[in-house]
Enzyme design. Structure first.
Site: not given
Length: 640
Positions: A475-477
């Site tokens: 998720d995200s980074a």
């Protein structure tokens, strides 16, 4: 042992230079790329207004800005030093904005030398320019005018709050100036420059599921309650960061912790976020990693049979910045080379005592957290569970946490990874990769690469795990790293994951403007300053080629590599500054005819999988369940 690659420095937004650093990296690389035909084709592109009409609109916008400047001049006449210094800076940013707008108008009118790549009226990306103009006219300028007018009438009683409002507005204007100028040169073939009736959009609508988590007003209130906890953290850390003495800092932390439970922290938090330095961002984002907070959060986690940590040495030749740049220079980085992967440290991994060495805490080694709701041990000596029932696991999930490359760990993401492990009935290997800015790119990518290879090569020697199916999730980074890891496995001829799941992934760190970036100007989770700090920290090695390296920007992965991607599932919210990354990457996968689907959640912000905590958003259970369904779907596809 982990090596710091590049300069061990901490970036700062002091003197407001951070965004310029990032933008210039991107601009330089764009200038080096081969030129593209930027002319519009009337049958393919939306031109909402003629060029002349847009020029008139921009003139009107400049007049609105001048109205704000006049109000600031009136406030400036109050002759208070702190106020005047702030107004001088605000006026400077407003003048800069007017200059950007005038430069755009000059290009569109064919006057003078253009400061942009666009040299002719037909080169200007009218859609992107008009997107920012509309935001300024309908949202930003009216809010700024209203604030200034109210301050003029009620200055003495409103002074403190107004000063904070102006600090926030000034840093927002810095970002607006940068993205407004950059919008001129955005490729007019890019997805968000196309008419929504274009075939690319029609194909995307077929694989996109739009979801609401319920009544919008209730959802917004639930999010505000959750976000208020984060804003309190920003306010507390912002106040305490002014103290150098550790005793005074801790005392201030304790006082403010009580104060902001009573009084509204929002204004102080946004002021702190707008003036934030990298160290402040790291401290705030890692508050959930403090022992006290971790204990409180753990109270809401479901119980699980196996929750252990192992520590591994490098398995294959490390991915270094020198190797990356050498490949880039030779034109090989974005191609499938299937070069032989060289194993290292074999004697350590094959040591009969390696089983016990794995569990010995060692901060110099790479840590992996293993979650499973059944025993995974292959010996009678149980490190993980007292259960004597052993199951041979043939399906696993490799998880890579988010946190902007600078924060968080496998621990803080257990709010959903434990539930995944329990409901999916499979082991989850959650990787604690090295964090920037101490360990800039490509150290984080190398860590997940080493962990992935260890799982493939050595995992079966120590656990009841022989993975026939591997799903990679992030998720995200972590989504960035999961996608880069998949591309790297394809490039290097290593076993490719059987499925890829990404939630709100950060797939393009170049700050190329798309409409969703405007959310960052007021976002409570990832503001424009935090976005900038995260990117600058991760890309802080001076050798990093930010805008041409596909393994720091997976959006740049070649069609050759993308054509080998496994089935992919994504999810994101409509209010996420990274929202457009999801659509754009799904579009790229569609163009190479890959199996891809995604969910877009209405009115949901960034990072939502972590929202289900004590005093969090219980509505997010729907998203966690959807993620489980997507992962199970990927597992089922790999069996067929």
């Amino acid at each position: 042992m982990r090596q710091v690659q590049g300069m061990n420095r901490v970036p700062s937004v002091e003197n407001y230079d951070l965004f310029n650093k990032i933008y210039q990296k991107s601009k330089l690389a764009k200038a080096q790329q081969s030129s593209q035909d930027l002319l519009y084709d009337g049958d393919q592109y939306r031109i909402q207004q003629s060029q002349q009409m847009l020029v008139e609109y921009l003139k009107d916008l400049n007049e609105m800005i001048e109205d704000v400047v006049r109000l600031v001049d009136q406030l400036h006449s109050l002759n208070e030093l702190e106020v005047n210094n702030l107004f001088q800076h605000l006026k400077k940013q407003l003048r800069n904005l007017k200059q950007v707008i005038s430069s755009i108008m000059d290009v569109m009118l064919g006057k003078g030398k253009s400061p942009f790549q666009a040299q002719k009226p037909s080169h200007v990306n009218i859609v992107m320019v008009n997107t920012i103009r509309t935001y300024l006219v309908e949202v930003y300028i009216p809010n700024l005018l209203e604030t200034a007018k109210y301050a003029l009438d009620n200055f003495e009683g409103y002074k403190g709050t107004f000063l904070k409002d102006m600090k926030i507005a000034s840093t927002q204007l810095i970002m607006i100036n940068l993205i407004f100028g950059a919008s001129v040169d955005i490729d007019k073939n890019s997805l968000f420059s196309l008419d929504k009736n274009h075939k690319d959009w029609k194909e995307l609508y077929l694989i996109c599921e739009r979801k609401s988590l319920g009544d919008i007003e209730r959802i917004n209130q639930s999010f505000d309650n959750f976000a208020n906890t984060i804003l309190i953290g920003h306010a507390i850390m912002g106040k305490s960061s002014k103290f150098k003495n550790e005793i005074l800092k801790k005392l201030q932390l304790a006082i403010n912790s009580i104060y902001y439970q009573i009084f509204d922290a929002k204004k102080e938090a946004f002021t702190n976020m707008s003036q934030m330095k990298a160290q402040n961002a790291i401290e705030v984002m890692n508050m959930i990693e403090t022992p006290a907070i971790k204990k409180i959060m753990a109270m809401a986690y479901p119980k699980i049979k196996v929750n252990c940590k192992i520590y591994i040495d490098p398995v294959v030749t490390p991915i270094s910045i020198q190797w990356v740049n050498s490949q880039l220079k030779n034109g090989q980085l974005n191609k499938i080379t299937t070069q032989q992967i060289k194993l290292i440290n074999e004697e350590l991994h094959l040591d009969p005592n390696a089983k016990f060495i794995l569990h010995k805490f060692d901060p110099q080694k790479l840590r992996i957290r293993i979650l499973c709701n059944s025993s995974i041990d292959d010996t009678s000596s149980s490190w993980f569970s007292n259960s004597q029932q052993h199951i041979l696991h043939d399906t696993i999930l490799v998880h890579i946490h988010g946190g902007g490359f600078i924060a968080h760990s496998s621990s803080s993401h257990q709010s959903y990874t434990r539930e995944w492990a329990i409901k999916l009935g499979i082991p989850i290997f959650s990787i604690d990769y090295s964090l920037a800015p101490k360990y800039p790119y490509p150290q984080g990518l190398d860590d997940v690469w080493q962990a992935y290879n260890w799982i493939l090569i050595y995992c079966y020697k120590h656990f009841d795990i022989q993975p026939k199916r591997i799903i990679v999730a992030g998720d995200s980074a972590g989504g960035n790293l999961a996608c880069a890891l998949t591309g790297l496995a394809i490039k290097m001829g290593q076993r490719v994951p059987d499925g890829l799941f990404m939630a709100y992934p950060a797939l393009d760190l170049r700050f190329n403007f798309t409409p969703s970036y405007l959310h960052a100007l007021t976002d409570k989770i990832i503001s424009h300053t935090i976005l900038g700090i995260c990117v600058e920290s991760y890309a802080s090695n001076p050798l990093t080629q930010l805008s041409s390296d596909p393994f720091i920007n997976p959006m740049l992965l070649s069609d050759e590599i993308l054509a080998k991607f496994p089935p992919t599932r994504l999810m994101c919210g409509t209010k996420d500054p990274l929202h457009d990354n999801t659509w754009a990457f799904a579009s790229r996968l569609l163009k190479v005819k890959k199996n891809v689907q995604f969910i877009i959640y209405e009115q949901i912000c960034h990072g939502f999988l972590c929202y289900k905590t004590i005093k969090g958003m219980q509505e997010i259970q729907v998203c966690i369940d959807d993620a489980i369904k997507y992962i199970q779907e990927l597992i089922n596809l790999s069996k067929s």
